[in-house]
Design an enzyme around this catalytic site. Structure first.
Site, PDB file in Angstrom:
ATOM      1  N   LYS A 104      13.647   3.567  26.751  1.00 12.27           N
ATOM      2  CA  LYS A 104      14.800   3.937  25.573  1.00 12.27           C
ATOM      3  C   LYS A 104      16.116   4.438  25.710  1.00 12.27           C
ATOM      4  CE  LYS A 104      12.803   7.303  22.277  1.00 12.27           C
ATOM      5  NZ  LYS A 104      12.992   6.050  20.469  1.00 12.27           N
TER       6      LYS A 104
HETATM    7  N1  PPE Z   1       9.103   1.551  18.382  1.00 10.66           N
HETATM    8  C1  PPE Z   1      10.596   1.826  18.505  1.00 10.66           C
HETATM    9  C2  PPE Z   1      12.599   1.211  18.635  1.00 10.66           C
HETATM   10  C3  PPE Z   1      11.217   3.070  18.538  1.00 10.66           C
HETATM   11  O1  PPE Z   1      12.490   4.143  18.671  1.00 10.66           O
HETATM   12  C4  PPE Z   1       9.799   4.285  18.946  1.00 10.66           C
HETATM   13  C5  PPE Z   1      10.538   5.978  18.331  1.00 10.66           C
HETATM   14  C6  PPE Z   1       8.809   3.646  18.555  1.00 10.66           C
HETATM   15  C7  PPE Z   1       8.630   2.845  18.863  1.00 10.66           C
HETATM   16  C8  PPE Z   1       7.482   4.637  18.373  1.00 10.66           C
HETATM   17  O2  PPE Z   1       7.180   5.153  20.077  1.00 10.66           O
HETATM   18  P1  PPE Z   1       6.676   6.574  20.185  1.00 10.66           P
HETATM   19  O3  PPE Z   1       7.183   7.582  19.319  1.00 10.66           O
HETATM   20  O4  PPE Z   1       6.635   6.555  21.281  1.00 10.66           O
HETATM   21  O5  PPE Z   1       4.893   6.493  19.210  1.00 10.66           O
HETATM   22  N2  PPE Z   1      11.607   5.701  18.046  1.00 10.66           N
HETATM   23  C9  PPE Z   1      11.692   6.907  18.232  1.00 10.66           C
HETATM   24  C10 PPE Z   1      12.993   7.683  17.692  1.00 10.66           C
HETATM   25  C11 PPE Z   1      13.696   7.457  16.312  1.00 10.66           C
HETATM   26  C12 PPE Z   1      14.442   8.179  16.233  1.00 10.66           C
HETATM   27  O6  PPE Z   1      15.007   7.766  14.755  1.00 10.66           O
HETATM   28  O7  PPE Z   1      15.793   8.382  16.935  1.00 10.66           O
HETATM   29  C13 PPE Z   1      11.338   8.478  18.102  1.00 10.66           C
HETATM   30  O8  PPE Z   1       9.888   8.381  16.716  1.00 10.66           O
HETATM   31  O9  PPE Z   1      10.808  10.211  17.785  1.00 10.66           O
END
Ligand code: PPE
Length: 330
Positions: free
Chosen positions: A181
């Site tokens: 990430k």
């Molecule tokens: N895919 C992506 C590309 C992504 O960034 C997130 C989280 C997820 C899936 C879901 O992952 P999880 O939060 O572990 O369930 N995105 C984070 C960042 C958003 C932002 O705008 O910055 C979040 O949801 O916190």
């Protein structure tokens, strides 16, 4: 107004709506910066900071919720473990243990006297070096918390959102690895987000370079087909979401058949239900993709069931998931 953007109500409509900045930051009092609490307004870095120029940083998005025992961070240890896996991929060795960052996250919430909040840790490069070799730069860590509302809009959970398949392809493991990430990787998400919002959709869904559904710009994707709850394989490029893992567990516990498999765009069109999962977004029903109505065009019963259990789990109300609630005061 800053950030104001005017979009068609639908691709076929002659009327337009104004999107305001959907998710503004509300400042709190203190930010943790590499071991010290700094006043919110003083948490600054130099404009020649290399992470600002090249995106070489890794971060997390985490939420804390009020529970009967006080504020609790949802799966904090799992999020910090992912942060360190991301840092490993990007050869950064944070000068703190994971346990220290877990403790510092709780302290940041306590110092700011906040209950439910969004938490943003970032591992980034310190000032001093410039150029494409990050290795000589020091590694810094910061943690900020603030109250953050509904990521895809106040009505998203109740009414669902309209998504489109993006022409921008998801990052690939041999380009910028989706297993991390990483800050710079979000150029990919933001390109897709801008295209979707300007075309009048709420969210974009990206596919892998070979056409399999990966994820949304900041959310994982699920489809429901009968008693099957299906989400793309991690090898197709989605982030390994912690909400994704939680929903897979909840769905399995509810007796659904949970599958990770290749999904193509027409699987979305033909699904009974579809939804996004993510820390910021939580669980958001998808009611159309590329203007094909999904199911009844309203949030479906399986989505609702999983969403309600998820909400109760985040608030410490489901005994079997209590280990997900990491109390701030502990
Ligand atoms: N895919 C992506 C590309 C992504 O960034 C997130 C989280 C997820 C899936 C879901 O992952 P999880 O939060 O572990 O369930 N995105 C984070 C960042 C958003 C932002 O705008 O910055 C979040 O949801 O916190």
């Amino acid at each position: 107004m800053r950030g104001e953007i005017v979009v068609p109500v639908s691709p076929f409509a002659s009327s337009y709506r104004v999107l305001e900045s959907a998710v503004p930051i509300s400042p709190t009092s203190k930010i943790w910066m590499s071991g010290e609490f700094v006043d919110w307004d003083d948490a600054r870095i130099h404009v020649l900071n290399p992470t600002l120029h090249y995106g070489w940083g890794v971060f997390e998005g985490i939420r804390a919720y009020e529970t009967a025992d006080g504020p609790a961070v949802f799966r904090l240890t799992d999020h910090i473990a992912r942060l360190y896996r991301s840092a490993k991929i990007y050869v950064m060795d944070p000068p703190f243990t994971q346990e220290k960052v877990v403790a510092a996250t709780k302290e940041t919430i306590a110092v700011n006297e906040i209950g439910s909040c969004y938490i943003r840790p970032l591992v980034y490069l310190g000032y001093g070096e410039m150029g494409l070799n990050p290795l000589p730069s020091p590694v810094e860590v910061m943690i900020a918390v603030w109250p953050w509302g509904a990521y895809l809009g106040e009505e998203a959970e109740a009414n669902g959102v309209r998504a489109m398949i993006s022409s921008w392809k998801r990052n690939d493991p041999n380009i910028t690895p989706p297993a991390a990430k990483a800050s710079g990787q979000y150029l990919n998400s933001s390109l897709a987000k801008v295209a979707a919002v300007k075309a009048g959709y709420d969210e974009a869904i990206l596919t892998s370079p070979n056409g399999h559904i990966a994820d949304g710009t900041g959310e994982n994707v699920f489809i429901v087909s009968g008693r099957k709850v299906i989400t793309p394989l991690l090898s197709d490029g989605p982030l390994g979401g912690i909400t994704r893992a939680s929903i897979m567990r909840i769905a399995a516990d509810q007796g659904y058949e949970v599958l990770e498999q290749h999904i193509v765009r027409t699987d979305l069109y033909l699904a009974d239900e579809a939804f996004f999962t993510g820390t910021a977004a939580e669980i958001v029903p998808i009611v159309s993709v590329d203007d094909r109505q999904i199911g009844t065009g309203k949030p479906g019963p399986v989505t609702r069931e999983l969403l309600e259990i998820f909400h109760r789990a985040t608030r410490g109300e489901v005994e079997r998931y209590r280990s997900w609630n990491e109390l701030v005061a502990s």
